[in-house]
Design a protein around this motif. Sequence first.
Motif, PDB file in Angstrom:
ATOM      1  N   LEU A  63     -12.778  87.117  45.556  1.00 39.08           N
ATOM      2  CA  LEU A  63     -12.314  86.835  44.112  1.00 39.08           C
ATOM      3  C   LEU A  63     -11.458  87.935  43.720  1.00 39.08           C
ATOM      4  N   HIS A  87     -11.335  80.939  45.614  1.00 38.47           N
ATOM      5  CA  HIS A  87     -12.056  79.782  45.403  1.00 38.47           C
ATOM      6  C   HIS A  87     -13.463  80.125  46.435  1.00 38.47           C
ATOM      7  N   PHE A  90     -15.968  82.163  45.043  1.00 39.79           N
ATOM      8  CA  PHE A  90     -17.044  81.402  44.000  1.00 39.79           C
ATOM      9  C   PHE A  90     -18.090  80.734  44.962  1.00 39.79           C
ATOM     10  N   TYR A 109     -19.128  72.384  44.309  1.00 41.28           N
ATOM     11  CA  TYR A 109     -17.911  73.187  44.598  1.00 41.28           C
ATOM     12  C   TYR A 109     -17.000  72.750  45.841  1.00 41.28           C
ATOM     13  N   TYR A 113     -13.625  71.069  45.751  1.00 41.97           N
ATOM     14  CA  TYR A 113     -12.414  72.106  46.440  1.00 41.97           C
ATOM     15  C   TYR A 113     -11.556  71.204  47.433  1.00 41.97           C
ATOM     16  N   GLY A 174      -9.616  75.823  36.503  1.00 45.71           N
ATOM     17  CA  GLY A 174     -10.896  75.643  35.606  1.00 45.71           C
ATOM     18  C   GLY A 174     -10.940  75.282  34.229  1.00 45.71           C
ATOM     19  N   SER A 183     -17.192  72.731  38.311  1.00 49.27           N
ATOM     20  CA  SER A 183     -17.614  73.387  39.616  1.00 49.27           C
ATOM     21  C   SER A 183     -17.616  74.865  39.119  1.00 49.27           C
ATOM     22  N   LYS A 184     -16.839  75.487  38.402  1.00 46.01           N
ATOM     23  CA  LYS A 184     -17.086  77.093  38.041  1.00 46.01           C
ATOM     24  C   LYS A 184     -18.218  77.226  37.300  1.00 46.01           C
ATOM     25  N   GLN A 185     -18.180  76.370  36.256  1.00 48.19           N
ATOM     26  CA  GLN A 185     -19.264  76.361  35.478  1.00 48.19           C
ATOM     27  C   GLN A 185     -20.460  76.503  35.922  1.00 48.19           C
ATOM     28  N   LEU A 188     -21.231  79.910  37.954  1.00 46.93           N
ATOM     29  CA  LEU A 188     -21.546  81.199  37.088  1.00 46.93           C
ATOM     30  C   LEU A 188     -22.729  80.889  36.333  1.00 46.93           C
ATOM     31  N   ALA A 203     -16.266  87.311  38.538  1.00 50.39           N
ATOM     32  CA  ALA A 203     -15.736  85.869  38.442  1.00 50.39           C
ATOM     33  C   ALA A 203     -15.146  85.392  37.568  1.00 50.39           C
ATOM     34  N   SER A 207     -11.018  84.258  37.395  1.00 52.50           N
ATOM     35  CA  SER A 207     -10.754  83.049  36.892  1.00 52.50           C
ATOM     36  C   SER A 207      -9.685  83.100  36.113  1.00 52.50           C
TER      37      SER A 207
END
Length: 282
Positions: A63, A87, A90, A109, A113, A174, A183-185, A188, A203, A207
Motif C-alpha cells: 500500500l 491494489h 488491498f 476485488y 481488478y 475508488g 471493492s475497496k469498501q 475496508l 489503506a 487510497s
Amino acid sequence: LHNWAPDVYDDSPTIVTIWLTIMPKISILMFLLEIQSQIGNNLLTIFSLTLKNLLLISSLLSLIIGTVVGLAQSKIKRLLAYSTISHIGFILLALAINTEQAIDSFLFYVIQYSITNLNTFLILIALGYILKNNSKSILESVQDIKYIVELKGLFFNNPVLSLSLTICLFSMAGVPPLLGFFSKQFVLYSAMQSEYYFIGIIAILTSVISASYYLKIIKVLHTENIENINTSTENSSTVNASLSSVHSFIISTLTLFILLFILKPSILLNSTQLLALSLFYY
C-alpha cells in the motif's frame, strides 16, 4: 513487492502487458488463497500465524510503496504498475483477515481488478491508434503509448475512448458509484469489523493519496491541445477504422459494467458470496 513489474510493464508491448498484469496475479493469489484455506482456520499453528503476519506486512508495504512511488512516475505503464502494487495491498489485506466476509471481498476485488485493468490497457491500445494516425513518422507510428503527456488532448480527438479511460481511472481511485469503490469498501469494512484499525486507516489514506496520480492522467487527457483539435476531424474516420468490432465491443461492455454495476449488483455479489462460502467451509 513486484520489483520486476514497473520495468517489465514499461518495456513490454501493451498487448503483452495485459497478460502480465492479470494472469500472474490471479495465479499467485489463488495459490495463496488455497494455502490460507488449508491452514488459515487453525489459528493455533505457528505457520498459520506466521503466514497471517507475512501477508499483513506485505499488504502494508504494498500500500505504501505502490502509492508513494507511483506519485513520481511520468510513464503511463510504470504508473499503472505501481497502481497494481497498491491494489495488491488491498487484496492481501482481505486474504490475511481470512474471515468469511474477507474472503468474499477478496474474490470480489480480484474480479474487479482484472476487469478494470483489462479495460484500461485495451483502451490504451485503442488510443495508441490515434497517435499512430497523427504521427508523421513510420517509426513513431508503431510505438506504444509510453509517457502520460502523449495522452494530452486526446479527449478532443476521441471523446468516447477518453471517457471510457476516465471511468476506469475513477474506478481504480475508488470513486462511487463505480465498481472499484465497492471493492475497496468491502475490504475496508472487513478490516474494521475484524479490528485491524491501523492497517485499515493506512489503506484509506493511501487510497486517497493514490487518487492524485489517476487525476493527473485524467487532467492530461482532457487538457486542450490545439494540434489534436485541428486534426481530429480528418483522422476520426481512420481511427474508427483501426478498431476492430471485437475490440470496440469488449471496451464498451467492460466500461458499461464498471459504470452501471450499481444498478444490478446482485449477480456478481451472489457469485462471490457463494464462492466464499464454498471455500471457507470446505
